[in-house]
Design a protein around this motif. Structure first.
Motif, PDB file in Angstrom:
ATOM      1  N   GLY A 126       0.833  -1.199   0.000  1.00  0.00           N
ATOM      2  CA  GLY A 126       0.000   0.000   0.000  1.00  0.00           C
ATOM      3  C   GLY A 126       0.863   1.243   0.000  1.00  0.00           C
ATOM      4  O   GLY A 126       1.798   1.347  -0.799  1.00  0.00           O
ATOM      5  N   GLU A 127       0.598   2.175   0.922  1.00  0.00           N
ATOM      6  CA  GLU A 127       1.351   3.431   0.960  1.00  0.00           C
ATOM      7  C   GLU A 127       2.849   3.160   1.128  1.00  0.00           C
ATOM      8  O   GLU A 127       3.269   2.451   2.030  1.00  0.00           O
ATOM      9  CB  GLU A 127       0.859   4.308   2.106  1.00  0.00           C
ATOM     10  N   GLY A 128       3.631   3.717   0.223  1.00  0.00           N
ATOM     11  CA  GLY A 128       5.078   3.587   0.309  1.00  0.00           C
ATOM     12  C   GLY A 128       5.645   2.295  -0.245  1.00  0.00           C
ATOM     13  O   GLY A 128       6.833   2.023  -0.082  1.00  0.00           O
ATOM     14  N   GLY A 129       4.806   1.497  -0.908  1.00  0.00           N
ATOM     15  CA  GLY A 129       5.276   0.220  -1.427  1.00  0.00           C
ATOM     16  C   GLY A 129       5.259   0.152  -2.944  1.00  0.00           C
ATOM     17  O   GLY A 129       4.925   1.113  -3.633  1.00  0.00           O
ATOM     18  N   TYR A 130       5.646  -1.007  -3.460  1.00  0.00           N
ATOM     19  CA  TYR A 130       5.543  -1.251  -4.900  1.00  0.00           C
ATOM     20  C   TYR A 130       5.526  -2.751  -5.160  1.00  0.00           C
ATOM     21  O   TYR A 130       5.875  -3.556  -4.288  1.00  0.00           O
ATOM     22  CB  TYR A 130       6.696  -0.582  -5.663  1.00  0.00           C
ATOM     23  N   VAL A 131       5.110  -3.105  -6.358  1.00  0.00           N
ATOM     24  CA  VAL A 131       5.187  -4.476  -6.839  1.00  0.00           C
ATOM     25  C   VAL A 131       5.878  -4.456  -8.198  1.00  0.00           C
ATOM     26  O   VAL A 131       6.009  -3.405  -8.827  1.00  0.00           O
ATOM     27  CB  VAL A 131       3.791  -5.139  -6.965  1.00  0.00           C
ATOM     28  N   VAL A 132       6.299  -5.620  -8.638  1.00  0.00           N
ATOM     29  CA  VAL A 132       6.882  -5.754  -9.974  1.00  0.00           C
ATOM     30  C   VAL A 132       5.750  -5.976 -10.961  1.00  0.00           C
ATOM     31  O   VAL A 132       4.836  -6.778 -10.712  1.00  0.00           O
ATOM     32  CB  VAL A 132       7.895  -6.913 -10.013  1.00  0.00           C
TER      33      VAL A 132
END
Length: 198
Positions: A126-132
């Motif tokens: 969520g906030e402050g994250g990422y996925v590939v």
């Protein structure tokens, strides 16, 4: 074969903030600060992927967008947990990873932080994250869209899941894409028949 640039442009056209990751990597950065530099600007995306044509795609989460990451391996099998909930979740886009994990994409109407091991084998970006993103590759194996559905708005079941409100009974639901594609009733019928024969 669709290029990584095309995949990156598709994300940007849908207004996802994206950024390049090093080739064959889920975490090695090319930019100084992906959190600040991630963008949906098509010109910038083209510039990055022309300079780094084999760069993997980082998709920033937060700001109304989350990804439920469901691990599928011997150490952390999140599928077993997810089976208790998935029937209540709205149909949405699913990206599969080279490790056969699931990424469920949802729009949300509130700030959702990142959770590691929200349940065993399940995390929230969520906030402050990422996925590939889809199109990326690890050791020659691709991330790909396994259910190309519009990204759904999270419903109460999704929020309850995130808030650990465990109120739905366990069900044997082994193939999320097939269930979402309208085969749920046939699938559950077959499961019940098998149970009755045992």
């Amino acid at each position: 074969m669709e290029s990584l640039l095309n995949h990156a442009l598709t994300y940007a056209q849908e207004h996802f903030k994206i950024f390049p990751l090093k080739v064959n990597s889920k975490s090695e950065q090319i930019l100084k600060s992906w959190k600040k530099e991630a963008t949906d600007d098509l010109h910038q995306v083209q510039t990055w992927w022309r300079e780094y044509p084999n760069a993997n795609i980082g998709v920033k989460t937060g700001n109304g967008f989350i990804v439920i990451v469901v691990a599928n391996n011997k150490e952390r099998n999140g599928k077993e947990i997810m089976e208790s909930y998935i029937e209540k979740f709205p149909k949405t886009r699913i990206v599969r990873t080279p490790n056969d994990d699931w990424h469920f994409y949802y729009y949300v109407d509130r700030d959702i932080p990142c959770y590691i091991d929200l349940y065993e084998g399940i995390e929230i970006q969520g906030e402050g994250g990422y996925v590939v993103g889809a199109g990326s590759q690890i050791d020659g194996r691709k991330y790909f869209v396994s259910l190309d559905a519009p990204i759904a708005k999270a419903n109460d079941a999704v929020y309850d899941f995130i808030n650990r409100k465990d109120k739905y009974p366990t069900k044997q639901l082994k193939d999320y894409e097939k269930i979402y594609e309208g085969k749920r009733n046939d699938y559950l019928y077959k499961i019940n028949v098998i149970k009755l024969r045992r």
